[in-house]
Scaffold this motif. Structure first.
Motif, PDB file in Angstrom:
ATOM      1  N   ASN A  30     -11.928   4.760  59.458  1.00  0.00           N
ATOM      2  CA  ASN A  30     -12.114   3.414  60.352  1.00  0.00           C
ATOM      3  C   ASN A  30     -13.482   3.516  61.250  1.00  0.00           C
ATOM      4  N   ARG A  31     -13.749   4.677  61.999  1.00  0.00           N
ATOM      5  CA  ARG A  31     -14.966   4.614  62.545  1.00  0.00           C
ATOM      6  C   ARG A  31     -16.221   4.414  61.736  1.00  0.00           C
ATOM      7  N   ILE A  32     -16.320   5.420  60.517  1.00  0.00           N
ATOM      8  CA  ILE A  32     -17.360   5.295  59.915  1.00  0.00           C
ATOM      9  C   ILE A  32     -17.541   3.763  59.169  1.00  0.00           C
ATOM     10  N   THR A  33     -16.510   3.207  58.657  1.00  0.00           N
ATOM     11  CA  THR A  33     -16.617   1.927  58.129  1.00  0.00           C
ATOM     12  C   THR A  33     -17.080   0.848  58.973  1.00  0.00           C
ATOM     13  N   LEU A  34     -16.438   0.856  60.282  1.00  0.00           N
ATOM     14  CA  LEU A  34     -16.821  -0.025  61.148  1.00  0.00           C
ATOM     15  C   LEU A  34     -18.379   0.189  61.805  1.00  0.00           C
ATOM     16  N   LYS A  35     -18.767   1.448  61.898  1.00  0.00           N
ATOM     17  CA  LYS A  35     -20.239   1.746  62.247  1.00  0.00           C
ATOM     18  C   LYS A  35     -21.107   1.344  61.117  1.00  0.00           C
ATOM     19  N   VAL A  36     -20.669   1.403  59.933  1.00  0.00           N
ATOM     20  CA  VAL A  36     -21.502   0.981  58.955  1.00  0.00           C
ATOM     21  C   VAL A  36     -21.879  -0.584  59.078  1.00  0.00           C
ATOM     22  N   SER A  61     -23.911  -1.266  62.386  1.00  0.00           N
ATOM     23  CA  SER A  61     -25.179  -0.890  62.139  1.00  0.00           C
ATOM     24  C   SER A  61     -25.980  -1.786  61.305  1.00  0.00           C
ATOM     25  N   ALA A  62     -25.355  -2.369  60.059  1.00  0.00           N
ATOM     26  CA  ALA A  62     -25.954  -3.352  59.113  1.00  0.00           C
ATOM     27  C   ALA A  62     -26.392  -4.650  59.978  1.00  0.00           C
ATOM     28  N   ALA A  63     -25.683  -4.743  61.031  1.00  0.00           N
ATOM     29  CA  ALA A  63     -25.912  -6.119  61.707  1.00  0.00           C
ATOM     30  C   ALA A  63     -26.884  -5.858  63.159  1.00  0.00           C
ATOM     31  N   CYS A  64     -27.535  -4.687  62.856  1.00  0.00           N
ATOM     32  CA  CYS A  64     -28.568  -4.178  64.136  1.00  0.00           C
ATOM     33  C   CYS A  64     -27.781  -4.295  65.344  1.00  0.00           C
ATOM     34  N   TYR A  65     -26.620  -3.515  65.201  1.00  0.00           N
ATOM     35  CA  TYR A  65     -25.984  -3.242  66.661  1.00  0.00           C
ATOM     36  C   TYR A  65     -26.346  -1.802  66.896  1.00  0.00           C
ATOM     37  N   ASP A  66     -26.398  -1.219  68.174  1.00  0.00           N
ATOM     38  CA  ASP A  66     -26.551   0.134  68.550  1.00  0.00           C
ATOM     39  C   ASP A  66     -25.152   0.678  68.913  1.00  0.00           C
ATOM     40  N   VAL A  67     -24.587   1.510  67.824  1.00  0.00           N
ATOM     41  CA  VAL A  67     -23.323   1.966  67.866  1.00  0.00           C
ATOM     42  C   VAL A  67     -23.089   3.129  68.304  1.00  0.00           C
ATOM     43  N   LEU A  68     -22.028   3.432  69.241  1.00  0.00           N
ATOM     44  CA  LEU A  68     -21.627   4.961  69.538  1.00  0.00           C
ATOM     45  C   LEU A  68     -20.373   4.933  69.247  1.00  0.00           C
ATOM     46  N   ARG A 114      -6.660  -4.784  60.363  1.00  0.00           N
ATOM     47  CA  ARG A 114      -7.027  -5.291  58.957  1.00  0.00           C
ATOM     48  C   ARG A 114      -7.774  -6.431  59.023  1.00  0.00           C
ATOM     49  N   VAL A 115      -8.556  -6.921  59.947  1.00  0.00           N
ATOM     50  CA  VAL A 115      -9.485  -8.061  60.019  1.00  0.00           C
ATOM     51  C   VAL A 115     -10.816  -8.125  59.025  1.00  0.00           C
ATOM     52  N   ASP A 116     -10.544  -9.467  58.707  1.00  0.00           N
ATOM     53  CA  ASP A 116     -11.960  -9.849  57.951  1.00  0.00           C
ATOM     54  C   ASP A 116     -13.211  -9.461  58.486  1.00  0.00           C
ATOM     55  N   GLU A 117     -14.136  -9.121  58.016  1.00  0.00           N
ATOM     56  CA  GLU A 117     -15.438  -8.684  58.258  1.00  0.00           C
ATOM     57  C   GLU A 117     -16.072  -9.752  58.999  1.00  0.00           C
ATOM     58  N   HIS A 118     -16.071 -10.915  58.389  1.00  0.00           N
ATOM     59  CA  HIS A 118     -16.862 -12.103  59.134  1.00  0.00           C
ATOM     60  C   HIS A 118     -16.235 -12.485  60.478  1.00  0.00           C
ATOM     61  N   LEU A 119     -14.771 -12.492  60.457  1.00  0.00           N
ATOM     62  CA  LEU A 119     -14.396 -12.673  61.416  1.00  0.00           C
ATOM     63  C   LEU A 119     -14.438 -11.639  62.687  1.00  0.00           C
ATOM     64  N   LEU A 120     -14.541 -10.556  62.488  1.00  0.00           N
ATOM     65  CA  LEU A 120     -14.787  -9.442  63.287  1.00  0.00           C
ATOM     66  C   LEU A 120     -16.150  -9.580  63.952  1.00  0.00           C
ATOM     67  N   LEU A 121     -17.232  -9.809  63.132  1.00  0.00           N
ATOM     68  CA  LEU A 121     -18.443 -10.181  63.514  1.00  0.00           C
ATOM     69  C   LEU A 121     -18.643 -11.232  64.275  1.00  0.00           C
ATOM     70  N   ALA A 122     -18.102 -12.292  64.147  1.00  0.00           N
ATOM     71  CA  ALA A 122     -17.909 -13.540  64.723  1.00  0.00           C
ATOM     72  C   ALA A 122     -17.379 -13.093  66.298  1.00  0.00           C
ATOM     73  N   THR A 166     -13.839 -18.274  62.290  1.00  0.00           N
ATOM     74  CA  THR A 166     -15.378 -17.633  62.340  1.00  0.00           C
ATOM     75  C   THR A 166     -16.428 -18.811  62.885  1.00  0.00           C
ATOM     76  N   ILE A 167     -16.115 -19.988  62.085  1.00  0.00           N
ATOM     77  CA  ILE A 167     -16.998 -21.125  62.437  1.00  0.00           C
ATOM     78  C   ILE A 167     -16.758 -21.462  63.991  1.00  0.00           C
ATOM     79  N   ALA A 168     -15.588 -21.592  64.487  1.00  0.00           N
ATOM     80  CA  ALA A 168     -15.525 -21.928  65.878  1.00  0.00           C
ATOM     81  C   ALA A 168     -16.116 -21.089  66.636  1.00  0.00           C
ATOM     82  N   LEU A 169     -15.896 -19.695  66.503  1.00  0.00           N
ATOM     83  CA  LEU A 169     -16.367 -18.864  67.338  1.00  0.00           C
ATOM     84  C   LEU A 169     -17.878 -18.680  67.534  1.00  0.00           C
TER      85      LEU A 169
END
Length: 462
Positions: free
Chosen positions: A14-20, A23-30, A103-111, A233-236
């Motif tokens: 879970n950590r690795i997947t979310l970090k990737v 990080s791909a969206a240019c966040y600094d991840v701890l 188990r949230v959709d990636e687009h929704l998580l990023l939004a 996602t659009i609303a957020l």
């Protein structure tokens, strides 16, 4: 980087997947693997967001959320908690800013992350004003406008939510909501269905309300049909602070919605307070506290900018240097309270005479300056005479605490113009020269008997 995010999850996958993803969206991840590590890293690193996964070992994520929210060192950090829907009420009550299923959709998580970081940036925009997020304890009253696809649904929302919130609920359609905003009567919070008379009309209403001055700082919750994570996602991304199901079919969902409304209203009020405080700080930095005119700190850079514009446009600008005559005698004979009263009234009269023709500032004890864009020496002389006449037109009433009475005052004014010499001069030097020449002209006016207007000699082109 667009933000620092702490990911806390006991499962490496879970950590690795979310970090990737992040990080791909240019966040600094701890990352953190244990509750103790989360508490330490959050306090030491002060991330912009903490994401608490559902697989932390040794601690209930909701309990960890509560510890972070109650710790003064981490209380201002927004917490995104991933847990099953049956823990929603517990998570919100523990201080989570948002709750998502694991188990949230990636687009929704990023939004959702973008939305939380946007809110956090806005709340942290005033340095030194961090506050702990409000808890859900105690009633909260506010103005809430409900806009649904049918009046019946909106009335149903009102009936259900009124049992949990002592808010003033108003049912509107889209046109009524916009008309109220046009009358400067915006709600603190809007609950809007994504689909009104037409599909997606609620999202267009959200965008429209956020573009209007009266409602752009309101909070928004968007009601979305089940299974439409794309609309969430659009609303957020359009600026909604939260989303809810359009059908409030369970008491748990009604209670959660009430909690979300309370949280959004509290965040809006906190943001309002911080905006007001920021405006006060801005005004304090720019204005003289006694007279309300601009101060020297603001006036001199503004004079330089006006000098720059004058050169760019090939137009003249002028400076009036003004000094109250025999002001020291007023302080000596009547006291500083009388002197302050005179300064305030003279500033009011100068500001009234200059009005929108220029910028007026108090730059010293009894010294005032007016900077007049696009004004030549002849025009400046006419305005200076108006100012002089306005100041001496009638006596100034003195405060009763110094004995009352009235006092006649006069003003000596020096004028200097610049900006049309044909030479390219450093704007700061041009501004300084104009102010210096106006000061010398004002001193000449005083030496010739005071209460008069004097022009500085024109600058000769090389």
């Amino acid at each position: 980087m667009t933000g620092r995010i702490l990911i806390a999850d006991g499962l490496a996958t879970n950590r690795i997947t979310l970090k990737v993803r992040l990080s791909a969206a240019c966040y600094d991840v701890l990352t953190a693997t244990s509750p103790q590590q989360v508490l330490v890293l959050a306090a030491q690193q002060q991330p912009d967001l903490v994401i608490l996964g559902s697989s932390l070992c040794g601690e209930d994520p909701v309990a960890l959320c509560r510890m972070l929210a109650q710790n003064p060192a981490t209380a201002q950090i927004p917490l995104l908690l991933q847990c099953e829907s049956n823990r929603l009420i517990d998570a919100l009550g523990a201080g989570a800013a948002a709750v998502l299923e694991p188990r949230v959709d990636e687009h929704l998580l990023l939004a959702r992350i973008r939305g939380l970081l946007r809110q956090n940036d806005m709340l942290a925009s005033v340095v030194g004003m961090a506050e702990a997020p409000a808890t859900f304890d105690g009633p909260i009253r506010g103005d809430v406008t409900l806009v649904a696809d049918t009046p019946g649904r909106a009335l149903g929302w009102k009936h259900l939510l009124s049992q949990h919130l002592p808010c003033r609920f108003t049912v509107n359609d889209a046109e009524q909501a916009l008309a109220a905003v046009a009358r400067e009567n915006a709600a603190e919070l809007y609950v809007i269905a994504t689909d009104l008379e037409h599909p997606g009309e609620g999202l267009r209403l959200l965008a429209e309300l956020r573009s209007r001055n009266a409602s752009r700082d309101s909070s928004f919750i968007i009601a979305v049909p089940e299974g439409r994570s794309d609309l969430v996602t659009i609303a957020l991304d359009l600026g909604a602070g939260e989303t809810i199901p359009v059908s409030l079919q369970s008491e748990t969902m009604v209670e959660a919605t009430a909690m979300l409304i309370k949280a959004q209203i509290r965040r809006k009020r906190l943001a309002d307070r911080r905006r007001a405080e920021a405006e006060r700080h801005r005004l304090w930095a720019m204005t003289d506290p006694l007279t309300g005119l601009y101060n020297r700190r603001y006036a001199l850079p503004r004079l330089t900018a006006i000098a720059q514009d004058a050169q760019d446009q090939g137009r003249a600008f002028s400076v009036l240097a003004m000094d109250l005559d025999r002001f020291k005698l007023i302080n000596d004979h009547f006291g500083h309270a009388a002197g302050d009263a005179v300064l305030v009234e003279v500033a009011t009269r100068i500001g009234r005479a200059v009005a929108d023709r220029g910028m007026t500032a108090r730059v010293g004890g009894e010294e005032f300056v007016a900077v007049l864009p696009m004004t030549d020496a002849d025009q400046a002389a006419q305005l200076a005479e108006i100012v002089r006449q306005e100041v001496m037109s009638r006596p100034i009433a003195l405060p009763m605490r110094v004995g009352g009475g009235e006092l006649a005052v006069t003003l000596s004014i020096g004028i200097a113009s610049g900006g049309v010499t044909g030479q390219r001069i450093d704007p700061a030097r041009l501004a300084e020269d104009a102010l210096d020449r106006a000061d010398h002209a004002m001193l000449a006016a005083k030496s010739l008997g005071r209460n008069r207007v004097m022009r500085a000699p024109a600058v000769q082109a090389a």
